[in-house]
Design a protein around this motif. Structure first.
Motif, mmCIF file in Angstrom:
data_model
loop_
_atom_site.group_PDB
_atom_site.id
_atom_site.type_symbol
_atom_site.label_atom_id
_atom_site.label_comp_id
_atom_site.label_asym_id
_atom_site.label_seq_id
_atom_site.Cartn_x
_atom_site.Cartn_y
_atom_site.Cartn_z
ATOM 1 N N ALA A 1 53.812 11.348 -9.412
ATOM 2 C CA ALA A 1 53.281 10.518 -8.316
ATOM 3 C C ALA A 1 52.943 9.111 -8.810
ATOM 4 O O ALA A 1 52.565 8.909 -9.977
ATOM 5 C CB ALA A 1 52.029 11.177 -7.739
ATOM 6 N N VAL A 2 53.114 8.160 -7.897
ATOM 7 C CA VAL A 2 52.658 6.783 -8.171
ATOM 8 C C VAL A 2 51.284 6.663 -7.517
ATOM 9 O O VAL A 2 51.154 6.919 -6.309
ATOM 10 C CB VAL A 2 53.643 5.761 -7.570
ATOM 11 N N VAL A 3 50.294 6.323 -8.319
ATOM 12 C CA VAL A 3 48.918 6.293 -7.802
ATOM 13 C C VAL A 3 48.353 4.888 -7.994
ATOM 14 O O VAL A 3 48.590 4.251 -9.035
ATOM 15 C CB VAL A 3 48.028 7.325 -8.526
ATOM 16 N N THR A 4 47.666 4.410 -6.986
ATOM 17 C CA THR A 4 46.974 3.118 -7.083
ATOM 18 C C THR A 4 45.596 3.279 -6.455
ATOM 19 O O THR A 4 45.361 4.254 -5.741
ATOM 20 C CB THR A 4 47.751 1.999 -6.373
ATOM 21 N N GLY A 5 44.693 2.376 -6.802
ATOM 22 C CA GLY A 5 43.341 2.466 -6.233
ATOM 23 C C GLY A 5 42.328 1.925 -7.219
ATOM 24 O O GLY A 5 42.691 1.329 -8.239
ATOM 25 N N SER A 6 41.043 2.141 -6.885
ATOM 26 C CA SER A 6 39.960 1.597 -7.721
ATOM 27 C C SER A 6 38.674 2.331 -7.355
ATOM 28 O O SER A 6 38.701 3.560 -7.248
ATOM 29 C CB SER A 6 39.851 0.078 -7.481
ATOM 30 N N HIS A 7 37.599 1.624 -7.093
ATOM 31 C CA HIS A 7 36.311 2.282 -6.794
ATOM 32 C C HIS A 7 35.604 1.548 -5.659
ATOM 33 O O HIS A 7 35.942 0.407 -5.338
ATOM 34 C CB HIS A 7 35.428 2.322 -8.046
ATOM 35 N N LEU A 8 34.630 2.201 -5.038
ATOM 36 C CA LEU A 8 33.864 1.598 -3.944
ATOM 37 C C LEU A 8 32.393 1.412 -4.331
ATOM 38 O O LEU A 8 31.678 0.666 -3.672
ATOM 39 C CB LEU A 8 33.959 2.464 -2.678
ATOM 40 N N ASP A 9 31.977 2.059 -5.406
ATOM 41 C CA ASP A 9 30.585 1.888 -5.828
ATOM 42 C C ASP A 9 30.409 0.536 -6.514
ATOM 43 O O ASP A 9 31.390 -0.076 -6.956
ATOM 44 C CB ASP A 9 30.147 3.036 -6.758
ATOM 45 N N SER A 10 29.157 0.096 -6.611
ATOM 46 C CA SER A 10 28.888 -1.247 -7.182
ATOM 47 C C SER A 10 27.808 -1.176 -8.257
ATOM 48 O O SER A 10 27.138 -0.158 -8.427
ATOM 49 C CB SER A 10 28.395 -2.170 -6.055
ATOM 50 N N VAL A 11 27.657 -2.274 -8.953
ATOM 51 C CA VAL A 11 26.457 -2.434 -9.795
ATOM 52 C C VAL A 11 25.313 -2.784 -8.848
ATOM 53 O O VAL A 11 25.542 -3.103 -7.672
ATOM 54 C CB VAL A 11 26.650 -3.566 -10.836
ATOM 55 N N PRO A 12 24.074 -2.743 -9.307
ATOM 56 C CA PRO A 12 22.980 -3.200 -8.438
ATOM 57 C C PRO A 12 23.169 -4.691 -8.107
ATOM 58 O O PRO A 12 23.431 -5.491 -9.007
ATOM 59 C CB PRO A 12 21.727 -3.013 -9.305
ATOM 60 N N GLY A 13 23.136 -5.025 -6.833
ATOM 61 C CA GLY A 13 23.299 -6.442 -6.458
ATOM 62 C C GLY A 13 24.669 -6.989 -6.814
ATOM 63 O O GLY A 13 24.811 -8.151 -7.192
ATOM 64 N N GLY A 14 25.688 -6.165 -6.688
ATOM 65 C CA GLY A 14 27.035 -6.580 -7.091
ATOM 66 C C GLY A 14 27.726 -7.419 -6.038
ATOM 67 O O GLY A 14 27.213 -7.642 -4.951
ATOM 68 N N GLY A 15 28.934 -7.876 -6.413
ATOM 69 C CA GLY A 15 29.722 -8.707 -5.505
ATOM 70 C C GLY A 15 30.505 -7.846 -4.523
ATOM 71 O O GLY A 15 30.477 -6.620 -4.574
ATOM 72 N N ALA A 16 31.251 -8.526 -3.651
ATOM 73 C CA ALA A 16 31.954 -7.828 -2.568
ATOM 74 C C ALA A 16 33.325 -7.326 -2.998
ATOM 75 O O ALA A 16 33.954 -6.536 -2.293
ATOM 76 C CB ALA A 16 32.119 -8.779 -1.375
ATOM 77 N N PHE A 17 33.817 -7.792 -4.153
ATOM 78 C CA PHE A 17 35.229 -7.566 -4.488
ATOM 79 C C PHE A 17 35.452 -6.526 -5.585
ATOM 80 O O PHE A 17 36.468 -5.828 -5.576
ATOM 81 C CB PHE A 17 35.869 -8.899 -4.914
ATOM 82 N N ASP A 18 34.511 -6.427 -6.535
ATOM 83 C CA ASP A 18 34.663 -5.544 -7.698
ATOM 84 C C ASP A 18 34.735 -4.092 -7.233
ATOM 85 O O ASP A 18 33.728 -3.495 -6.862
ATOM 86 C CB ASP A 18 33.469 -5.759 -8.641
#
Ligand code: HGY
Ligand code: MN
Ligand code: MN
Length: 394
Positions: free
Chosen positions: A65-82
Motif C-alpha cells: 500500500a501507498v500510505v500518506t498522512g501525519s498527525h492531528l495532535d499538537s504541542v501546548p499552544g502549537g501552530g495551525a499547520f504542524d
C-alpha cells in the motif's frame, strides 16, 4: 486552504495562544471525528487500529500500500499547520487525483498517527512507535499525563482495548511506501524562493527528565543557609543546556514544573525536561552528558537529590534514497532539506521506504502560533503530494 479552515478554533488555547489538541482530549477527538467524516465523504473506508491510529483506505487494505498522512495532535499552544497540514493535504490530494480520473493500482491510505507530539503522555510519536514496536506496550500503558491519567486509561476511554495495544506487524507489512507532507519547521525555503522541498534526514534527538528533590519549606521563615531548594539546581540546569549547545547542537528546557508551586513556598521538588538534538548522535549525547553532569553538581551543591531518566531517543534518520529520487523525478529539482524536527515518518523509516515533503513556512517558526504557510504554498504542496502519490500508486 479551505479544509484547514474547518479546523480553526478547535482546541484554541486562550491562555497560551495557538492550539492545544492533545491525544484523546475533546479537541483531538473532535478532529478525529472531522477527519473520519471527511474521509468517508470521499468514499474512503476508515478504521482505527489497536493503537489509536486512524487509517482511511482508498481501495481494499492490502500489501504494498501507498500510505500518506501525519498527525492531528499538537504541542501546548502549537501552530495551525504542524500535523494537520499533512492530513488535510492528503485528503486534498485524493480530491485532485479523483478529479483527473486517477484510480490507484495499489491500495492507498491516509493515516493519522496518535500522540505524535507527546504533548500529553511525554513520548513523541507514541502511536507510530507502538505500531512498529519501538516502545513496549507495558511502558506506554503506564505513561501518565499531568493529571495522573495513564495512557491505558485514556485509550480505554477513547474506545481502545488496552490489552491489544502494542506492535501491529500486519499493519506495518502492508505498507509499501509512506510519504508525509509537513509544514517546514525552520526557514530554508524562504531565501530559496521555493514553495516545496523533499526531506533528506532527521537529526538524532531525545528527551530527558531530571527530577530534583529538596525540602519544601516556608518562603518567609526558612533561613537561606538552611534550605535545600531544588529550584536552584533546576535553574542551573537551564543555563547548562544553553552552554552545552555548541557547534550546531540544540539543547532546550521548555518545561519546568515545581512542586507544590506556591509563591510563598520553597519547592520540595522540581521536574525539568531537556530536549537535545544535533546532527550526530555522539554530538547529542555529548551535550546531554554535559548537562547531566552540571545538574548533578548543582544538586550536590544545594543538598538536593537528582534522578535522570531518558524518556525517548531517536537516532539519525535518512529517508529512502530511491523514494527521494522518484520524488525528484516527478517534482523536478526541488530543494532537498535536512531537519531537526522529529516525525512519524522518522519512526516508519526504520521499517518501510519512507519520504517527506515540506511546505514553505515564511516565518520559519513552529510549535508556536506564528507558524504559517500561505494558501498558494499549501496548494503547491497538495499538487506535489498528488503527483508523488500518482507516481507511487499509479
Ligand atoms: O519534537 C519534534 O521535533 C516533533 O515536533 N515531535
Ligand atoms: Mn511538532
Ligand atoms: Mn509534526
Amino acid at each position: 486552504m479551505s479544509l484547514l479552515r474547518d479546523l480553526e478554533g478547535v482546541g484554541a488555547d486562550r491562555f497560551r495562544g495557538g492550539y492545544s489538541r492533545h491525544v484523546f482530549t475533546d479537541p483531538e477527538l473532535q478532529l478525529r471525528a472531522w477527519f473520519t467524516e471527511q474521509a468517508q465523504r470521499r468514499g474512503l473506508d476508515v478504521e482505527q487500529d489497536r493503537n489509536g491510529n486512524l487509517w482511511a483506505w482508498w481501495g481494499t487494505p492490502g500489501p504494498d500500500a501507498v500510505v500518506t498522512g501525519s498527525h492531528l495532535d499538537s504541542v501546548p499552544g502549537g501552530g495551525a499547520f504542524d500535523g494537520p497540514l499533512g492530513v488535510v493535504s492528503a485528503l486534498a490530494a485524493v480530491d485532485e487525483l479523483r478529479a483527473t480520473g486517477f484510480r490507484p493500482r495499489r491500495p492507498l491510505a491516509v493515516v493519522v498517527f496518535a500522540e505524535e507530539e507527546g504533548g500529553r503522555f511525554g513520548v513523541a510519536c507514541l502511536g507510530s512507535r507502538l505500531l512498529t514496536g519501538a516502545i513496549a506496550p507495558e511502558r506506554a500503558l503506564k505513561l501518565t499525563d499531568p493529571d495522573g491519567v495513564t495512557f491505558g486509561e485514556a485509550a480505554a476511554r477513547a474506545g481502545l482495548e488496552p490489552e491489544r495495544i502494542g506492535p501491529d506487524p500486519d499493519a506495518v507489512s502492508r505498507i509499501g511506501a509512506f510519504v508525509e507532507l509537513h509544514v517546514e519547521q525552520g526557514k530554508a525555503l524562504e531565501p530559496l524562493g521555493r514553495p516545496v522541498a523533499i526531506g533528506s534526514t532527521i537529526d538524532p534527538h531525545g528527551r530527558w527528565r531530571l527530577t530534583f528533590v529538596g525540602r519544601g519549606d516556608h518562603a518567609g521563615t526558612a533561613a537561606m543557609a538552611d534550605r535545600r531548594d531544588p529550584m536552584l539546581p533546576a535553574a542551573r540546569t537551564v543555563l547548562a543546556a544553553r552552554s552545552a549547545a555548541k557547534a550546531g547542537t540544540r539543547a532546550t528546557v521548555g518545561r519546568l514544573i515545581p512542586v507544590p508551586g506556591g509563591t510563598n513556598v520553597v519547592a520540595s521538588r522540581v521536574d525539568v525536561w531537556l530536549d537535545a538534538r544535533s546532527a550526530s548522535e555522539p554530538g547529542t549525547r555529548e551535550a546531554v552528558d554535559e548537562v547531566i553532569a552540571a545538574a548533578q553538581q548543582a544538586a550536590a551543591d544545594e543538598g538536593c537529590e537528582v534522578e535522570v531518566r531518558e524518556e525517548s531517543f531517536s537516532g539519525e534518520v535518512a529517508f529512502d534514497p530511491g523514494l527521494r529520487d522518484r520524488f525528484r523525478g516527478v517534482l523536478g529539482d526541488v530543494p532537498v532539506l535536512p531537519t531537526g524536527a522529529g516525525h512519524d515518518a522518522g519512526v516508519l523509516a526504520a521499517h518501510v521506504p519512507t519520504g517527506m515533503l515540506y511546505v514553505r513556512n515564511p516565518t520559519g517558526v513552529s510549535h508556536a502560533p506564528e507558524e504559517f504557510a500561505t494558501d498558494e504554498d499549501c496548494a503547491a504542496g497538495v499538487r506535489a503530494l498528488a503527483a508523488v502519490l500518482e507516481e507511487l500508486a499509479g
